[in-house]
Structures are given as C-alpha cells and as structure tokens.
Design a protein around this motif. Structure first.
Motif, PDB file in Angstrom:
ATOM      1  N   SER A 104      16.933  18.234  25.323  1.00  0.00           N
ATOM      2  CA  SER A 104      16.586  17.758  26.980  1.00  0.00           C
ATOM      3  C   SER A 104      17.803  17.688  27.701  1.00  0.00           C
ATOM      4  CB  SER A 104      15.887  16.681  26.965  1.00  0.00           C
ATOM      5  OG  SER A 104      15.506  16.345  28.477  1.00  0.00           O
ATOM      6  N   THR A 139      15.744   8.618  37.749  1.00  0.00           N
ATOM      7  CA  THR A 139      15.922   9.757  37.853  1.00  0.00           C
ATOM      8  C   THR A 139      16.953  10.129  39.366  1.00  0.00           C
ATOM      9  OG1 THR A 139      13.734  10.213  39.136  1.00  0.00           O
ATOM     10  CG2 THR A 139      13.902  11.054  36.973  1.00  0.00           C
ATOM     11  N   ALA A 141      18.212  15.930  29.892  1.00  0.00           N
ATOM     12  CA  ALA A 141      18.291  14.616  30.568  1.00  0.00           C
ATOM     13  C   ALA A 141      18.929  13.859  29.615  1.00  0.00           C
ATOM     14  CB  ALA A 141      16.791  13.992  30.722  1.00  0.00           C
ATOM     15  N   ARG A 178      11.174  19.477  31.056  1.00  0.00           N
ATOM     16  CA  ARG A 178      12.483  18.675  30.918  1.00  0.00           C
ATOM     17  C   ARG A 178      12.878  18.742  29.606  1.00  0.00           C
ATOM     18  NH1 ARG A 178      12.696  12.711  33.314  1.00  0.00           N
ATOM     19  NH2 ARG A 178      14.774  13.379  33.042  1.00  0.00           N
ATOM     20  N   SER A 222       4.966  15.780  33.746  1.00  0.00           N
ATOM     21  CA  SER A 222       5.491  16.976  34.267  1.00  0.00           C
ATOM     22  C   SER A 222       4.465  17.687  35.261  1.00  0.00           C
ATOM     23  CB  SER A 222       6.085  17.978  33.247  1.00  0.00           C
ATOM     24  OG  SER A 222       6.247  19.211  33.527  1.00  0.00           O
TER      25      SER A 222
END
Length: 290
Positions: free
Chosen positions: A33, A148, A35, A18, A101
């Motif tokens: 990232s 998420t 994200a 990520r 992860s």
C-alpha cells in the motif's frame, strides 16, 4: 470478493484504491500500500539488511519470484527474521488496502509477486486483524481525520514523560505532512504511526490542519451573529485568554436547541485559555448539526 476468492482458492492480485493483496490458492501471501512503507524500506531502514543486499536479491532472484528465498539462502537474513518482517508488512499494508473505499475492487488471476513465498496467511486472519486494528484506533481517538489529513501541533505543552516513539513522530508534524508521509520519513509501519498520532490527538497535542475559511459579512439572523458578541466562533476561540473571557450578548430572538449548545460551548471555550478536547468536540458536533 475477498471471501469468495478464498473459497475459490484463487491465485492472483486483488487491487483496491489504497493497495493490493496477492493471493496464492486463496491465501494472502503479500500486500502493498502507498500509505505505508514496503518490506524493502522496513528492512533497510532498521538496519536488518543493507540496501545493496536488497537490490542484489531483486536483481538475482526477482525474475524467478524467489527474492525472499534468496535473502535467506545467501545468509543476508535468517528465515525467522524474514518471516517476522514480512508478516508485519503484510498485515500493515492489508489494513490500509481493506479500509473504506469508494473505488472498485478488481482481481487479476494468475499474477504473482516477485518476493515469492514466505508465509501464507488466511483471509480470515487478515480480516480479523484489520478489524481489531480499526477498533483499537477508535478506542484511542474516534476522529479518523488524523489518519489522512495534514497535521499541526496545537501549541499545548508537551509532557516530559511523552514516550520517545511518540516524540519522534511529533517531531515530524509540520503542518504539511500526513500520517503516511511521517511513516515514510521514519521508515516505520503505517499503523504504528496512526496509533501514536491518535494518542497525541487524544492528549490535545496534535490536530488536523484547519481549512482556510473565507471571511465575509455574516447574514443577519445567523447563528454566529446571535450567539457571539464579536466575530466568528473560531476567532473567539483564538482570541480568548485567561483574563479575556467575553460573555455573548443576549440574542434578539430565542435560540434553537442547537444554537443554545453552540452558544454555551463557545462561552465556556472563551473562559479558558486551554479548552479541553471534549468541549471542542461538543462545539464541533453542534455546528455540524446545524
């Protein structure tokens, strides 16, 4: 691996599922990232820097890996403003990069980022901040799904005292966007968005989008058929109203301890048009234990 690289005083880039961390002599100098918005988005969205100024800096100084220095020397940013924004972006991206992860971590020696040196941060400081943020999120709302998964509104009335920042985040909840999507739309650090969404979830205003459940005959003797008079537990929660509470029929056979919890939770949920969060969590835990 990160601790070992710090001990080695390694220079290069650590790649995880990520995100990435850039190290110079064992210290973290940059992080990115998908994200969370990058430094460029944070600077230009908030008006600290025009997009033309950013791309000029990349064009003029990117090859020499001195974009940060160019922004300061050209007068587009003060050194303090660049350092503050860069540290915020670094810790934010590192939080996602260092999250749980299933993928492997890789390190490429000698790779440097084109932003150039701004302010290095020790690996220990990055790890401490990452753990502090995880703990904060857990204390606000212990369910990580809001980080998420696509989000929806529960339909619960929004209090007039809802902080403007949370209201801005809530306005972006449409049943499709995830927390990362909302961060990118707003140009806001990803971790800040997670905090707001978990607080909205704790208040019963936002939840994760429920997966579509295929309908079909319920096997004889299943927990659902014994514990509820009609339909599934999910439909019982959706159909009950202030005056429409239903009492499950008595089971033909004795219920197991888990089934008893399910039945009690379902009955209590049916008796209320607005079941509280703790009750729903009890119901979910009981179902998962089956």
């Amino acid at each position: 691996m990160l601790s070992r690289l710090a001990q080695e005083r390694a220079t290069g880039v650590l790649t995880r599922e990520r995100g990435v961390l850039y190290l110079v002599e064992g210290q973290v100098v940059h992080a990115e990232s998908p994200a969370t918005p990058g430094l460029d988005v944070l600077l230009t969205t908030r008006g600290a820097l025009g997009s033309d100024g950013w791309w000029e800096a990349v064009s003029e100084a990117g090859a020499d890996r001195r974009v940060g220095r160019f922004l300061v020397d050209s007068g587009r940013l003060t050194a303090g403003a660049l350092e503050l924004c860069h540290l915020g972006a670094l810790y934010d991206a590192a939080f996602f990069t260092l999250g749980p992860s299933s993928g492997p971590a890789r390190f490429r020696y000698g790779v440097a980022h084109w932003i150039g040196p701004v302010r290095p941060v020790s690996v220990d400081a990055v790890e401490r901040e990452t753990l502090r943020r995880r703990d904060l999120l857990h204390r606000i709302w212990p369910e990580p799904g809001t980080d998420t998964e696509p989000l929806v509104r529960t339909g619960r009335a929004v209090d007039a005292t809802l902080p403007p920042r949370q209201r801005t985040v809530l306005d972006q909840v449409d049943g499709e966007r995830t927390a990362s999507d909302i961060s990118l739309v707003l140009g806001r650090p990803g971790f800040h968005t997670l905090v707001d969404l978990r607080r909205l979830a704790a208040a019963g205003i936002v939840t994760t989008r429920s997966p579509t459940i295929a309908s079909g005959p319920v096997p004889t003797g299943s927990v659902e058929s014994r514990s509820m008079a009609s339909g599934s537990i999910a439909s019982g929660l959706a159909e009950c109203g202030p005056d429409g509470a239903r009492t499950p029929e008595a089971p033909a056979t004795p219920l197991s301890p888990v089934s008893t919890v399910v039945a009690q939770a379902a009955e209590a949920a049916q008796a209320s048009a607005d079941p509280d969060v703790a009750l729903l969590r009890r119901l979910r835990d009981a179902l998962e234990a089956l």
